[in-house]
Design an enzyme around this catalytic site. Structure first.
Site, PDB file in Angstrom:
ATOM      1  N   ARG A  23      43.815  45.616  35.070  1.00 17.99           N
ATOM      2  CA  ARG A  23      42.442  46.108  35.292  1.00 17.99           C
ATOM      3  C   ARG A  23      41.928  46.978  34.154  1.00 17.99           C
ATOM      4  O   ARG A  23      41.223  47.950  34.376  1.00 17.99           O
ATOM      5  CB  ARG A  23      42.340  46.875  36.597  1.00 17.99           C
ATOM      6  CG  ARG A  23      42.668  45.992  37.742  1.00 17.99           C
ATOM      7  CD  ARG A  23      41.671  46.103  38.848  1.00 17.99           C
ATOM      8  NE  ARG A  23      42.287  45.500  40.009  1.00 17.99           N
ATOM      9  CZ  ARG A  23      42.024  45.811  41.244  1.00 17.99           C
ATOM     10  NH1 ARG A  23      41.120  46.723  41.511  1.00 17.99           N
ATOM     11  NH2 ARG A  23      42.624  45.200  42.217  1.00 17.99           N
ATOM     12  N   ARG A  27      36.133  49.853  36.077  1.00 20.93           N
ATOM     13  CA  ARG A  27      35.185  50.943  36.329  1.00 20.93           C
ATOM     14  C   ARG A  27      35.448  52.226  35.559  1.00 20.93           C
ATOM     15  O   ARG A  27      34.581  53.084  35.489  1.00 20.93           O
ATOM     16  CB  ARG A  27      35.158  51.258  37.835  1.00 20.93           C
ATOM     17  CG  ARG A  27      34.404  50.223  38.631  1.00 20.93           C
ATOM     18  CD  ARG A  27      34.640  50.398  40.108  1.00 20.93           C
ATOM     19  NE  ARG A  27      35.955  49.886  40.481  1.00 20.93           N
ATOM     20  CZ  ARG A  27      36.433  49.895  41.721  1.00 20.93           C
ATOM     21  NH1 ARG A  27      35.720  50.426  42.699  1.00 20.93           N
ATOM     22  NH2 ARG A  27      37.620  49.388  41.982  1.00 20.93           N
ATOM     23  N   ARG A  36      28.160  46.110  34.839  1.00 24.36           N
ATOM     24  CA  ARG A  36      28.295  45.851  36.277  1.00 24.36           C
ATOM     25  C   ARG A  36      26.942  46.007  36.990  1.00 24.36           C
ATOM     26  O   ARG A  36      26.650  45.276  37.930  1.00 24.36           O
ATOM     27  CB  ARG A  36      29.340  46.811  36.861  1.00 24.36           C
ATOM     28  CG  ARG A  36      29.553  46.777  38.377  1.00 24.36           C
ATOM     29  CD  ARG A  36      30.329  45.547  38.781  1.00 24.36           C
ATOM     30  NE  ARG A  36      30.440  45.417  40.223  1.00 24.36           N
ATOM     31  CZ  ARG A  36      29.515  44.866  40.989  1.00 24.36           C
ATOM     32  NH1 ARG A  36      28.391  44.402  40.455  1.00 24.36           N
ATOM     33  NH2 ARG A  36      29.706  44.748  42.295  1.00 24.36           N
ATOM     34  N   ASP A  73      38.462  37.688  39.638  1.00 20.25           N
ATOM     35  CA  ASP A  73      39.150  38.328  40.759  1.00 20.25           C
ATOM     36  C   ASP A  73      40.040  37.300  41.458  1.00 20.25           C
ATOM     37  O   ASP A  73      39.850  36.096  41.302  1.00 20.25           O
ATOM     38  CB  ASP A  73      38.140  38.918  41.756  1.00 20.25           C
ATOM     39  CG  ASP A  73      38.825  39.879  42.715  1.00 20.25           C
ATOM     40  OD1 ASP A  73      39.125  41.018  42.305  1.00 20.25           O
ATOM     41  OD2 ASP A  73      39.099  39.484  43.858  1.00 20.25           O
ATOM     42  N   TYR A 149      44.435  37.659  52.749  1.00 16.32           N
ATOM     43  CA  TYR A 149      42.993  37.979  52.833  1.00 16.32           C
ATOM     44  C   TYR A 149      42.234  36.901  53.599  1.00 16.32           C
ATOM     45  O   TYR A 149      41.323  37.196  54.376  1.00 16.32           O
ATOM     46  CB  TYR A 149      42.393  38.138  51.431  1.00 16.32           C
ATOM     47  CG  TYR A 149      42.815  39.414  50.758  1.00 16.32           C
ATOM     48  CD1 TYR A 149      42.203  40.621  51.076  1.00 16.32           C
ATOM     49  CD2 TYR A 149      43.854  39.428  49.834  1.00 16.32           C
ATOM     50  CE1 TYR A 149      42.604  41.804  50.471  1.00 16.32           C
ATOM     51  CE2 TYR A 149      44.264  40.598  49.231  1.00 16.32           C
ATOM     52  CZ  TYR A 149      43.639  41.786  49.560  1.00 16.32           C
ATOM     53  OH  TYR A 149      44.040  42.957  48.974  1.00 16.32           O
TER      54      TYR A 149
HETATM   55  O1  CP3 Z   1      44.082  43.055  35.314  1.00 21.99           O
HETATM   56  C1  CP3 Z   1      43.283  42.457  36.065  1.00 21.99           C
HETATM   57  O2  CP3 Z   1      42.072  42.396  35.825  1.00 21.99           O
HETATM   58  C2  CP3 Z   1      43.918  41.806  37.252  1.00 21.99           C
HETATM   59  C3  CP3 Z   1      43.157  40.872  38.036  1.00 21.99           C
HETATM   60  C4  CP3 Z   1      42.783  41.379  39.398  1.00 21.99           C
HETATM   61  C5  CP3 Z   1      41.515  41.876  39.763  1.00 21.99           C
HETATM   62  N1  CP3 Z   1      41.557  42.175  41.071  1.00 21.99           N
HETATM   63  C6  CP3 Z   1      40.372  42.006  38.848  1.00 21.99           C
HETATM   64  C7  CP3 Z   1      39.290  42.903  39.238  1.00 21.99           C
HETATM   65  C8  CP3 Z   1      43.597  41.420  40.519  1.00 21.99           C
HETATM   66  C9  CP3 Z   1      45.049  41.068  40.648  1.00 21.99           C
HETATM   67  C10 CP3 Z   1      42.792  41.922  41.585  1.00 21.99           C
HETATM   68  C11 CP3 Z   1      43.325  42.122  42.953  1.00 21.99           C
HETATM   69  C12 CP3 Z   1      42.413  42.350  44.039  1.00 21.99           C
HETATM   70  N2  CP3 Z   1      41.053  42.260  44.034  1.00 21.99           N
HETATM   71  C13 CP3 Z   1      42.817  42.720  45.341  1.00 21.99           C
HETATM   72  C14 CP3 Z   1      44.246  42.852  45.804  1.00 21.99           C
HETATM   73  C15 CP3 Z   1      44.839  44.195  45.760  1.00 21.99           C
HETATM   74  C16 CP3 Z   1      45.264  44.653  44.365  1.00 21.99           C
HETATM   75  O3  CP3 Z   1      44.738  45.706  43.961  1.00 21.99           O
HETATM   76  O4  CP3 Z   1      46.072  44.006  43.719  1.00 21.99           O
HETATM   77  C17 CP3 Z   1      41.634  42.888  46.093  1.00 21.99           C
HETATM   78  C18 CP3 Z   1      41.512  43.332  47.510  1.00 21.99           C
HETATM   79  C19 CP3 Z   1      40.535  42.597  45.254  1.00 21.99           C
HETATM   80  C20 CP3 Z   1      39.118  42.623  45.627  1.00 21.99           C
HETATM   81  C21 CP3 Z   1      38.264  43.439  44.765  1.00 21.99           C
HETATM   82  N3  CP3 Z   1      38.199  43.347  43.388  1.00 21.99           N
HETATM   83  C22 CP3 Z   1      37.258  44.394  45.143  1.00 21.99           C
HETATM   84  C23 CP3 Z   1      36.944  44.782  46.577  1.00 21.99           C
HETATM   85  C24 CP3 Z   1      36.626  44.865  43.975  1.00 21.99           C
HETATM   86  C25 CP3 Z   1      35.484  45.870  43.831  1.00 21.99           C
HETATM   87  C26 CP3 Z   1      34.179  45.147  43.789  1.00 21.99           C
HETATM   88  C27 CP3 Z   1      33.062  45.762  43.038  1.00 21.99           C
HETATM   89  O5  CP3 Z   1      31.924  45.614  43.531  1.00 21.99           O
HETATM   90  O6  CP3 Z   1      33.225  46.363  41.956  1.00 21.99           O
HETATM   91  C28 CP3 Z   1      37.247  44.212  42.905  1.00 21.99           C
HETATM   92  C29 CP3 Z   1      36.879  44.442  41.522  1.00 21.99           C
HETATM   93  C30 CP3 Z   1      37.746  43.974  40.434  1.00 21.99           C
HETATM   94  N4  CP3 Z   1      38.742  43.067  40.467  1.00 21.99           N
HETATM   95  C31 CP3 Z   1      37.601  44.393  39.089  1.00 21.99           C
HETATM   96  C32 CP3 Z   1      38.570  43.732  38.344  1.00 21.99           C
HETATM   97  C33 CP3 Z   1      38.842  43.833  36.860  1.00 21.99           C
HETATM   98  C34 CP3 Z   1      36.521  45.338  38.638  1.00 21.99           C
HETATM   99  C35 CP3 Z   1      36.765  46.663  38.246  1.00 21.99           C
HETATM  100  C36 CP3 Z   1      37.683  47.668  38.889  1.00 21.99           C
HETATM  101  O7  CP3 Z   1      38.213  47.502  40.011  1.00 21.99           O
HETATM  102  O8  CP3 Z   1      37.837  48.721  38.216  1.00 21.99           O
END
Ligand code: CP3
Length: 353
Positions: A23, A27, A36, A73, A149
């Site tokens: 990640r 954010r 975003r 994601d 999920y």
């Molecule tokens: O390094 C990476 O980028 C890994 C890829 C990855 C993301 N999400 C990218 C992402 C992975 C493995 C996930 C997992 C994920 N996403 C889960 C499983 C739990 C975990 O943490 O491993 C879940 C529940 C999600 C769903 C999710 N993703 C939500 C609810 C959100 C927030 C939505 C929003 O409106 O911002 C995300 C955002 C997300 N997923 C980001 C990235 C790079 C954005 C930024 C951030 O979270 O800082």
């Protein structure tokens, strides 16, 4: 040759330790938050190749990293199969639950490729913009985690509702897993063909998989995906992240025939090192640093960075966190972490080599 890719292929340590962070596009970066804001829907953001590529490149402009991970994601797969998936601010993901064979029959591959084509497009844009020595990582959620999920209909601390359904209806569960194996393999192959140098499967909830289900829910499906991807793309290295799997992490990585495993921050790095040779086939290692230690900074951060580097000295190791970057991560702690790794490798590896 790209160092991250070479390390995963040869399973030999490199004099420059490859660094990237889960990640890293996220954010904690003001430029990410600004981008975003252009997209009210998170999925629409993932679906926009130009902006997804921009988000992927942002952390590499700021930090001396060795890899970019494509911005997307793990929940894009259920959405592409036709399940309703929404990201509600502050509430986590919401999905219309799929809990039976009948509900599963509403999902299909009719629009699958079209709905996911933004990711390969973003990969090809990113690969063109990325310096040639940097790796581009493609990824997908692993079937068990994505299924949790899909069945639960959202996030959960223990996924008890989903796990009860799985225990009651094995036929439904095995059919869902078969569908996810096919979908995940297709998605990863498309990413590899578009220019990803490395692939990673995220099993965020591997630690919640009960022992009786491990073979059916973790090992078999991930191994099948890896075999399918290698039929089409024999060269591409594949990382597996069975988060929370404890002391099983090395044996899981070897059972699915991954090139490397990612470690969370709960497994002790010295335990991993001490058991590394007792399991057979060579395997690259990645990660481990507690994201909260990075966020806290101070003397503990430096100490912990060195502890991982010492534990994995002489082994094929990629520096990373044990889980994703948190939104409140101070930017200068990221810079400091990278400089600790670069200083350590100069003192401990380059002189010796
Ligand atoms: O390094 C990476 O980028 C890994 C890829 C990855 C993301 N999400 C990218 C992402 C992975 C493995 C996930 C997992 C994920 N996403 C889960 C499983 C739990 C975990 O943490 O491993 C879940 C529940 C999600 C769903 C999710 N993703 C939500 C609810 C959100 C927030 C939505 C929003 O409106 O911002 C995300 C955002 C997300 N997923 C980001 C990235 C790079 C954005 C930024 C951030 O979270 O800082």
């Amino acid at each position: 040759m790209i160092i991250l890719e070479r390390l995963l292929k040869t399973k030999k340590p490199s004099p420059r330790i490859p660094i990237w962070f889960m990640r890293q596009a996220g954010r904690f970066l003001p430029e990410y938050r600004e981008l975003r804001r252009k997209h009210p829907s998170f999925l629409d953001f993932c679906q926009n190749p130009k902006d997804a590529s921009e988000a992927t490149l942002q952390p590499l402009r700021r930090f001396d990293l060795d890899a970019a991970i494509i911005f997307s994601d793990i929940l894009v797969i259920p959405s592409a199969l036709g399940q309703k998936v929404e990201f509600l601010t502050g509430e986590g993901p919401k999905l219309t639950p799929i809990t039976s064979e009948q509900e599963l029959s509403a999902l299909n591959f009719d629009q699958f490729e079209k709905r996911l084509q933004a990711t390969p497009e973003a990969i090809s844009l990113t690969r063109q913009a990325l310096p040639k020595e940097k790796a581009l990582i493609g990824f997908a959620g692993a079937p068990w985690t994505v299924a949790c999920y899909m069945i639960q209909g959202g996030g959960s601390k223990n996924f008890d509702e989903a796990r009860l359904i799985i225990a009651k209806d094995p036929v439904f569960f095995d059919k869902l897993m078969m569908m996810l194996v096919e979908a995940t393999a297709l998605y990863l192959i498309a990413q590899a063909k578009a220019g990803a140098d490395v692939l990673k499967l995220f099993d965020s909830w591997a630690g919640l998989c009960p022992a009786w289900l491990t073979d059916r829910a973790l090992i078999k499906p991930v191994k099948q995906i890896i075999e399918r991807v290698r039929e089409d793309c024999p060269q591409i290295p594949i990382l597996y992240f069975p988060r929370g799997s404890g002391e099983k992490v090395l044996s899981l990585g070897r059972s699915v025939k991954a090139d490397g495993v990612a470690l969370d921050h709960f497994i002790d790095p010295f335990f991993v090192r001490d058991t590394y040779y007792t399991h057979g086939a060579p395997l690259a290692l990645q990660g481990g640093l507690d994201p909260l230690v990075m966020a806290a900074g101070g003397a503990l951060l430096e100490k912990e960075v060195y502890r991982y580097l010492e534990a994995f000295k002489g082994l094929p190791y990629i520096f990373n966190l044990g889980h994703g970057m948190i939104p409140s991560m101070p930017i200068d702690h990221v810079t400091r972490t990278i400089s600790y790794v670069r200083t350590w490798e100069k003192e401990n590896l380059r002189i010796a080599m």
